[in-house]
Design an enzyme around this catalytic site. Sequence first.
Site, PDB file in Angstrom:
ATOM      1  N   LYS A  69       0.667  -1.196  -0.368  1.00  0.00           N
ATOM      2  CA  LYS A  69      -0.194   0.193   0.111  1.00  0.00           C
ATOM      3  C   LYS A  69       1.050   1.147  -0.239  1.00  0.00           C
ATOM      4  CE  LYS A  69      -2.565  -1.271   4.302  1.00  0.00           C
ATOM      5  NZ  LYS A  69      -1.678  -2.572   4.686  1.00  0.00           N
ATOM      6  N   ARG A 143      -9.403   0.327   9.079  1.00  0.00           N
ATOM      7  CA  ARG A 143      -8.815  -1.278   8.496  1.00  0.00           C
ATOM      8  C   ARG A 143      -9.992  -1.770   9.622  1.00  0.00           C
ATOM      9  NH1 ARG A 143      -3.420  -0.377   8.273  1.00  0.00           N
ATOM     10  NH2 ARG A 143      -2.041  -2.163   7.793  1.00  0.00           N
ATOM     11  N   ARG A 182      11.981  -6.346   4.324  1.00  0.00           N
ATOM     12  CA  ARG A 182      11.857  -5.740   4.136  1.00  0.00           C
ATOM     13  C   ARG A 182      12.473  -4.238   5.604  1.00  0.00           C
ATOM     14  NH1 ARG A 182       5.930  -3.182   4.236  1.00  0.00           N
ATOM     15  NH2 ARG A 182       5.768  -4.277   6.430  1.00  0.00           N
ATOM     16  N   ARG A 215      10.598  -2.604  11.140  1.00  0.00           N
ATOM     17  CA  ARG A 215       9.877  -2.011  11.968  1.00  0.00           C
ATOM     18  C   ARG A 215      10.059  -3.614  12.725  1.00  0.00           C
ATOM     19  NH1 ARG A 215       5.190  -1.563   7.806  1.00  0.00           N
ATOM     20  NH2 ARG A 215       4.115  -2.337   9.283  1.00  0.00           N
ATOM     21  N   ARG A 226      -1.122  -9.692  12.347  1.00  0.00           N
ATOM     22  CA  ARG A 226      -1.028  -8.638  12.090  1.00  0.00           C
ATOM     23  C   ARG A 226      -2.341  -9.528  10.619  1.00  0.00           C
ATOM     24  NH1 ARG A 226       4.272  -6.236  10.035  1.00  0.00           N
ATOM     25  NH2 ARG A 226       2.969  -4.577   8.858  1.00  0.00           N
TER      26      ARG A 226
HETATM   27  P1  ATP Z   1       1.663  -2.330   5.356  1.00  0.00           P
HETATM   28  O1  ATP Z   1       2.328  -0.838   6.056  1.00  0.00           O
HETATM   29  O2  ATP Z   1       3.369  -3.275   4.927  1.00  0.00           O
HETATM   30  O3  ATP Z   1       0.974  -2.224   3.973  1.00  0.00           O
HETATM   31  P2  ATP Z   1       0.068  -2.670   7.566  1.00  0.00           P
HETATM   32  O4  ATP Z   1      -0.963  -2.370   7.316  1.00  0.00           O
HETATM   33  O5  ATP Z   1       0.229  -3.943   8.463  1.00  0.00           O
HETATM   34  O6  ATP Z   1       1.757  -3.392   6.708  1.00  0.00           O
HETATM   35  P3  ATP Z   1       1.088  -0.061   9.046  1.00  0.00           P
HETATM   36  O7  ATP Z   1      -0.301  -0.189   7.932  1.00  0.00           O
HETATM   37  O8  ATP Z   1       1.885   0.218   9.113  1.00  0.00           O
HETATM   38  O9  ATP Z   1       1.104  -1.388   8.315  1.00  0.00           O
HETATM   39  O10 ATP Z   1       0.199  -0.372  10.172  1.00  0.00           O
HETATM   40  C1  ATP Z   1       1.230  -0.263  11.914  1.00  0.00           C
HETATM   41  C2  ATP Z   1       0.554  -0.657  12.541  1.00  0.00           C
HETATM   42  O11 ATP Z   1      -0.575   0.154  12.981  1.00  0.00           O
HETATM   43  C3  ATP Z   1      -0.825  -1.685  12.317  1.00  0.00           C
HETATM   44  O12 ATP Z   1      -0.467  -3.004  12.792  1.00  0.00           O
HETATM   45  C4  ATP Z   1      -1.295  -1.374  13.599  1.00  0.00           C
HETATM   46  O13 ATP Z   1      -1.682  -1.502  14.506  1.00  0.00           O
HETATM   47  C5  ATP Z   1      -1.133   0.030  13.243  1.00  0.00           C
HETATM   48  N1  ATP Z   1      -2.529   0.904  12.236  1.00  0.00           N
HETATM   49  C6  ATP Z   1      -1.981   1.398  11.073  1.00  0.00           C
HETATM   50  N2  ATP Z   1      -3.575   1.839  10.750  1.00  0.00           N
HETATM   51  C7  ATP Z   1      -4.153   1.791  11.607  1.00  0.00           C
HETATM   52  C8  ATP Z   1      -5.728   1.848  11.924  1.00  0.00           C
HETATM   53  N3  ATP Z   1      -6.590   2.005  11.150  1.00  0.00           N
HETATM   54  N4  ATP Z   1      -6.213   0.973  12.820  1.00  0.00           N
HETATM   55  C9  ATP Z   1      -5.975   0.748  13.767  1.00  0.00           C
HETATM   56  N5  ATP Z   1      -4.644  -0.040  13.820  1.00  0.00           N
HETATM   57  C10 ATP Z   1      -3.371   0.599  12.984  1.00  0.00           C
HETATM   58 MG    MG Z   2       1.683   0.919   5.480  1.00  0.00          MG
END
Ligand code: ATP
Ligand code: MG
Length: 333
Positions: A69, A143, A182, A215, A226
């Site tokens: 993403k 999410r 990563r 990370r 996750r």
């Molecule tokens: P990637 O970044 O590889 O797409 P990802 O989507 O799991 O992976 P991030 O979007 O970076 O990771 O989010 C990291 C962490 O931050 C999540 O695992 C969660 O704990 C928290 N987080 C991020 N966005 C939200 C959200 N919308 N609601 C709740 N927690 C969130």
């Molecule tokens: Mg991300």
Amino acid sequence: MKLPASLQARVQALRVVSRPPHARGIASSSVSQRAVISSLNSFSGVTASESDDERVVRMLMFGKPGAGKGTLSARLTKKYDILSISTGDLLRQHINEGTEVGKQAEAIIARGELVPDDVMLKVVTSKLDCLQDKHWILDGFPRTLNQGKLLDAHLRKQNTPLTLVVNLNVADEVILNRVSDRWIHMSSGRVYNTSYNPPRIAGIDDLTGEPLTKRPDDNPEIFSRRLEAYYGLTSPLLSYYTSQATAPVSAPVASPCQHPHQVLLHRADKLALRSVTGRTSDEIWPELDYIIMSMFPGLRNRGDDVFSPKSQGFDNVVSAGTLSATVPPPSLK
Ligand code: ATP
Ligand code: MG
């Protein structure tokens, strides 16, 4: 929801097997599988019209953790006049700066769980509200179904509904391999992968020369949580958006004082849902780019070369601090 047994075995194998980075390539150019737009991608409900040129990108980049993403949002913001907001990056910045949100989120993220919806809504809306008439992408939010409904309600109040949801469909197997390779540059959010997008110098950010970090939640054990959170809490959003995108458009009633274009604009605002499938962001990129070009023909092109993943620019990413001069500090900050 538990991970399927085959994936649990895969996570287990990743815990114990430490292979050299280049042996774990999952994204070589020999991979012939081309990204495809699934059947979700019929352009139902949206007709070509003059109003296409005025259509605003208010887009969700949706997908599993590690689906790419952030990488694909960065390519779009590099190529087009679009801004992006990544909740993961915002939270990591809050943690770095030791804000109240950061203190609350740190342990939750480390466990691979989700930060509470009310906290996330404030984090996101404090940034979104500054982008009223801009083109934007949300990466990592919503999410949960509840976050999706809260976001819709918030956007509806401002008369700025979502116009596009793109689902990045990447297989669990591929993602599990990917996250262990990563590395990120914390302050910019730049992402590298030692298999298919390594930094020029191992462990060093190409642009700043600063060290890269892992990370803490990018290890197989936390990552499997996750992924479970994705299947249990996040994936139901897909049905939610599918029903919005496929719901019949109620024929807008043109009042005598309404210009015909207002009726067309109403139609063009209908949410579109697209799904793109691929093993790597390089495979997905052409399809994604095509979707954006065809749906938003009036979108300004920045004219930069975006085809090198390493040239990801993050100037167009809304960071936790970027807008602090123009926005009152969020109460949770
Ligand atoms: P990637 O970044 O590889 O797409 P990802 O989507 O799991 O992976 P991030 O979007 O970076 O990771 O989010 C990291 C962490 O931050 C999540 O695992 C969660 O704990 C928290 N987080 C991020 N966005 C939200 C959200 N919308 N609601 C709740 N927690 C969130
Ligand atoms: Mg991300």
